[in-house]
Design a protein around this motif. Structure first.
Motif, PDB file in Angstrom:
ATOM      1  N   LEU A   1       1.290  -0.945   0.155  1.00 41.53           N
ATOM      2  CA  LEU A   1      -0.075   0.218   0.066  1.00 41.53           C
ATOM      3  C   LEU A   1       0.430   1.473  -0.085  1.00 41.53           C
ATOM      4  O   LEU A   1       0.431   2.408  -0.692  1.00 41.53           O
ATOM      5  N   GLY A   2       2.164   1.040   0.356  1.00 45.42           N
ATOM      6  CA  GLY A   2       2.841   2.683   0.053  1.00 45.42           C
ATOM      7  C   GLY A   2       3.295   2.832  -0.446  1.00 45.42           C
ATOM      8  O   GLY A   2       2.728   3.626  -1.145  1.00 45.42           O
ATOM      9  N   PHE A   3       3.746   1.854  -1.712  1.00 45.11           N
ATOM     10  CA  PHE A   3       3.862   2.135  -2.417  1.00 45.11           C
ATOM     11  C   PHE A   3       3.263   2.921  -3.587  1.00 45.11           C
ATOM     12  O   PHE A   3       3.214   3.636  -4.506  1.00 45.11           O
ATOM     13  N   LEU A   4       1.973   2.207  -3.447  1.00 48.60           N
ATOM     14  CA  LEU A   4       0.563   2.514  -4.631  1.00 48.60           C
ATOM     15  C   LEU A   4       0.512   3.376  -4.417  1.00 48.60           C
ATOM     16  O   LEU A   4      -0.105   4.516  -5.061  1.00 48.60           O
ATOM     17  N   VAL A   5      -0.106   3.591  -2.872  1.00 47.33           N
ATOM     18  CA  VAL A   5      -0.257   5.433  -2.322  1.00 47.33           C
ATOM     19  C   VAL A   5       0.659   6.451  -2.709  1.00 47.33           C
ATOM     20  O   VAL A   5       0.268   7.459  -3.521  1.00 47.33           O
ATOM     21  N   ALA A   6       2.022   6.503  -2.762  1.00 50.06           N
ATOM     22  CA  ALA A   6       2.722   6.872  -3.104  1.00 50.06           C
ATOM     23  C   ALA A   6       2.722   7.266  -4.693  1.00 50.06           C
ATOM     24  O   ALA A   6       2.739   8.491  -5.151  1.00 50.06           O
ATOM     25  N   ALA A   7       2.576   6.111  -5.621  1.00 44.86           N
ATOM     26  CA  ALA A   7       2.618   6.308  -6.920  1.00 44.86           C
ATOM     27  C   ALA A   7       0.629   6.871  -7.570  1.00 44.86           C
ATOM     28  O   ALA A   7       1.037   8.013  -8.073  1.00 44.86           O
ATOM     29  N   ALA A   8       0.515   6.882  -6.192  1.00 43.65           N
ATOM     30  CA  ALA A   8      -1.340   7.554  -6.608  1.00 43.65           C
ATOM     31  C   ALA A   8      -1.647   9.128  -6.053  1.00 43.65           C
ATOM     32  O   ALA A   8      -1.853   9.970  -7.006  1.00 43.65           O
ATOM     33  N   ALA A   9      -0.390   9.470  -5.496  1.00 42.16           N
ATOM     34  CA  ALA A   9      -0.276  11.086  -5.091  1.00 42.16           C
ATOM     35  C   ALA A   9       0.649  11.279  -5.696  1.00 42.16           C
ATOM     36  O   ALA A   9       0.922  12.731  -6.467  1.00 42.16           O
ATOM     37  N   LEU A  10       1.093  10.832  -7.102  1.00 44.50           N
ATOM     38  CA  LEU A  10       2.645  11.195  -7.274  1.00 44.50           C
ATOM     39  C   LEU A  10       1.232  11.502  -9.291  1.00 44.50           C
ATOM     40  O   LEU A  10       1.419  12.541 -10.293  1.00 44.50           O
TER      41      LEU A  10
ATOM     42  N   GLY B   1       9.895 -12.294  -4.312  1.00 42.60           N
ATOM     43  CA  GLY B   1       9.551 -11.630  -2.526  1.00 42.60           C
ATOM     44  C   GLY B   1       8.629  -9.862  -2.899  1.00 42.60           C
ATOM     45  O   GLY B   1       8.911 -10.143  -4.149  1.00 42.60           O
ATOM     46  N   ALA B   2       8.727  -9.485  -1.941  1.00 46.79           N
ATOM     47  CA  ALA B   2       7.768  -8.374  -1.879  1.00 46.79           C
ATOM     48  C   ALA B   2       8.830  -7.425  -2.794  1.00 46.79           C
ATOM     49  O   ALA B   2       7.917  -6.337  -3.314  1.00 46.79           O
ATOM     50  N   ARG B   3      10.116  -8.330  -2.825  1.00 43.71           N
ATOM     51  CA  ARG B   3      10.676  -6.340  -2.972  1.00 43.71           C
ATOM     52  C   ARG B   3      10.702  -6.170  -4.772  1.00 43.71           C
ATOM     53  O   ARG B   3      10.558  -5.993  -5.608  1.00 43.71           O
ATOM     54  N   GLY B   4      10.913  -7.484  -5.548  1.00 44.98           N
ATOM     55  CA  GLY B   4      10.862  -8.261  -6.431  1.00 44.98           C
ATOM     56  C   GLY B   4       9.278  -7.805  -6.872  1.00 44.98           C
ATOM     57  O   GLY B   4       9.065  -8.097  -7.926  1.00 44.98           O
ATOM     58  N   GLU B   5       7.856  -8.146  -6.333  1.00 42.37           N
ATOM     59  CA  GLU B   5       6.990  -7.688  -6.810  1.00 42.37           C
ATOM     60  C   GLU B   5       6.763  -5.943  -7.025  1.00 42.37           C
ATOM     61  O   GLU B   5       6.373  -6.005  -7.725  1.00 42.37           O
ATOM     62  N   ALA B   6       7.520  -5.817  -6.327  1.00 40.79           N
ATOM     63  CA  ALA B   6       7.473  -3.782  -6.876  1.00 40.79           C
ATOM     64  C   ALA B   6       8.634  -4.270  -7.461  1.00 40.79           C
ATOM     65  O   ALA B   6       7.856  -3.414  -8.161  1.00 40.79           O
ATOM     66  N   ARG B   7       9.158  -4.450  -7.654  1.00 39.84           N
ATOM     67  CA  ARG B   7      10.005  -3.706  -8.885  1.00 39.84           C
ATOM     68  C   ARG B   7       9.417  -4.616 -10.210  1.00 39.84           C
ATOM     69  O   ARG B   7      10.267  -3.462 -11.455  1.00 39.84           O
TER      70      ARG B   7
ATOM     71  N   ALA C   1       4.505   2.712  -9.034  1.00 38.31           N
ATOM     72  CA  ALA C   1       5.189   2.196  -7.862  1.00 38.31           C
ATOM     73  C   ALA C   1       6.271   1.639  -8.517  1.00 38.31           C
ATOM     74  O   ALA C   1       7.568   1.473  -7.740  1.00 38.31           O
ATOM     75  N   LYS C   2       6.040   0.935  -9.600  1.00 38.45           N
ATOM     76  CA  LYS C   2       7.243   0.446 -10.329  1.00 38.45           C
ATOM     77  C   LYS C   2       8.778   0.896 -10.111  1.00 38.45           C
ATOM     78  O   LYS C   2       9.875   0.857  -9.893  1.00 38.45           O
ATOM     79  N   ARG C   3       8.190   2.088 -11.047  1.00 38.45           N
ATOM     80  CA  ARG C   3       9.781   3.214 -10.998  1.00 38.45           C
ATOM     81  C   ARG C   3      10.254   3.442  -9.861  1.00 38.45           C
ATOM     82  O   ARG C   3      11.555   4.073  -9.183  1.00 38.45           O
TER      83      ARG C   3
ATOM     84  N   LYS D   1      -5.314   4.577 -12.225  1.00 39.03           N
ATOM     85  CA  LYS D   1      -5.942   3.409 -12.599  1.00 39.03           C
ATOM     86  C   LYS D   1      -5.205   2.097 -12.759  1.00 39.03           C
ATOM     87  O   LYS D   1      -4.061   2.221 -13.910  1.00 39.03           O
ATOM     88  N   GLY D   2      -5.066   1.717 -12.012  1.00 34.93           N
ATOM     89  CA  GLY D   2      -4.562   0.136 -12.362  1.00 34.93           C
ATOM     90  C   GLY D   2      -3.294   0.417 -13.188  1.00 34.93           C
ATOM     91  O   GLY D   2      -2.779  -0.490 -12.121  1.00 34.93           O
ATOM     92  N   SER D   3      -3.290  -0.208 -14.002  1.00 30.87           N
ATOM     93  CA  SER D   3      -1.753  -0.099 -14.702  1.00 30.87           C
ATOM     94  C   SER D   3      -1.177   0.750 -14.439  1.00 30.87           C
ATOM     95  O   SER D   3       0.428   1.035 -14.965  1.00 30.87           O
ATOM     96  N   GLU D   4      -1.513   1.920 -14.206  1.00 34.42           N
ATOM     97  CA  GLU D   4      -0.923   3.300 -14.855  1.00 34.42           C
ATOM     98  C   GLU D   4      -0.564   3.775 -13.356  1.00 34.42           C
ATOM     99  O   GLU D   4       1.082   3.922 -13.259  1.00 34.42           O
ATOM    100  N   VAL D   5      -1.415   2.982 -12.377  1.00 33.59           N
ATOM    101  CA  VAL D   5      -0.105   3.166 -10.866  1.00 33.59           C
ATOM    102  C   VAL D   5       0.565   1.965 -10.493  1.00 33.59           C
ATOM    103  O   VAL D   5       1.681   2.291  -9.967  1.00 33.59           O
ATOM    104  N   ALA D   6       0.846   1.047 -11.160  1.00 36.34           N
ATOM    105  CA  ALA D   6       1.407   0.117 -10.934  1.00 36.34           C
ATOM    106  C   ALA D   6       2.537  -0.495 -11.779  1.00 36.34           C
ATOM    107  O   ALA D   6       3.614  -0.078 -10.976  1.00 36.34           O
TER     108      ALA D   6
END
Length: 280
Positions: free
Chosen positions: A104-113, A155-161, A126-128, A118-123
């Motif tokens: 959620l931390g990565f995703l809320v930060a991405a949504a704020a930017l 793992g969680a790190r790989g999922e985010a990246r 977050a990847k960046r 929505k959807g793949s744009e937020v993801a």
């Protein structure tokens, strides 16, 4: 975006987590049947309470993203520091939600930017953010990093990246189930099982090993292949799968946080404001 809007976005993320907690039956995961801390060893009331402790930290992550204005190394470092402080606050409130906090931390930060995305744009945003190393992170190994090193799991790190591929799969499953006429709880359960069917859950690898992971993935696929949770055959398969994980005391914990992330992204846009330009 004002501080009130920062908190609105954070509260939306916590609402998504609470919505995931309320969903039932979730094989191997805490749900409303767990008032007595069933096989999950987590009382649902305490998990609801500790989920609220994420709100200040998530709001701080939103504010940091808004202030910095792009998915930079500086933002990644600040999110890491806020996240570790929030982990401590959640522990004092009863614990749990560590994986969900980082999703959620990565995703809320991405949504704020990128308000309105929505959807793949937020993801993708977050990847960046996650592509940068957290230079202040402690160097001690965790269960997840140990299992990643031993078995090659992302793992969680790989999922985010990777841009949260399982969050995106859950969003696709939600849309498909809703289009097929499933109720919202059934659509969410189908999304959870979609994640569970392919996720290399490092917590599950730690407790049950590769055989246990494959067993859980196959059980989740079995429910989906029976027609999903909205069908009679799928409902029966879900009940059998739930009983099986209860008996084995296996908990695929990583799936819950990723479903919460998908439910949060599905709820966007929560805050309407002038877009923040995302730096390349």
């Amino acid at each position: 975006m004002s501080s009130r809007e920062d908190e609105t976005l954070a509260r939306a993320a916590v609402a998504a987590l609470t919505g995931q907690l309320e969903l039932t039956p979730k094989p191997g995961l805490p749900d409303p049947r767990d008032l007595g801390a069933r096989a999950t060893r987590r009382d649902l009331c305490s998990l609801r309470w500790s989920a609220k402790a994420l709100t200040p930290g998530l709001a701080a992550m939103v504010a940091a993203a808004r202030r910095i204005g792009g998915p930079t190394p500086e933002l990644r470092t600040e999110l890491g520091a806020i996240g570790r402080s929030t982990e401590h606050s959640v522990t004092l409130a009863g614990g749990g939600h560590r994986g969900a906090l980082w999703v959620l931390g990565f995703l809320v930060a991405a949504a704020a930017l990128d308000p309105g995305a929505k959807g793949s744009e937020v993801a993708a945003t977050a990847k960046r953010i996650a592509a940068h190393p957290d230079r202040r992170a402690p160097r001690r190994p965790s269960r997840g990093s140990s299992m990643s090193a031993k078995y090659g799991a992302a793992g969680a790190r790989g999922e985010a990246r990777a841009g949260f591929p399982h969050v995106r799969r859950a969003l696709d499953a939600l849309a498909a189930s809703r289009s097929a006429g499933a109720s919202e709880p059934n659509a969410r359960l189908d999304a959870l099982l979609t994640v569970m069917s392919t996720l290399q859950d490092t917590e599950l690898l730690y407790t049950a090993g590769p055989h246990g992971l494959r067993h859980v993935q196959a059980g989740a696929r079995g429910v989906l292949e029976a027609g999903g949770t909205a069908t009679e055959a799928g409902h029966a398969a879900l009940a059998a799968f739930d009983d099986d994980l209860h008996t084995r005391a296996w908990s695929p914990r990583g799936t819950g946080g990723l479903l919460a992330g998908a439910l949060f992204v599905d709820s966007l846009p929560v805050v309407v404001s002038s877009p923040v330009r995302v730096a390349a």
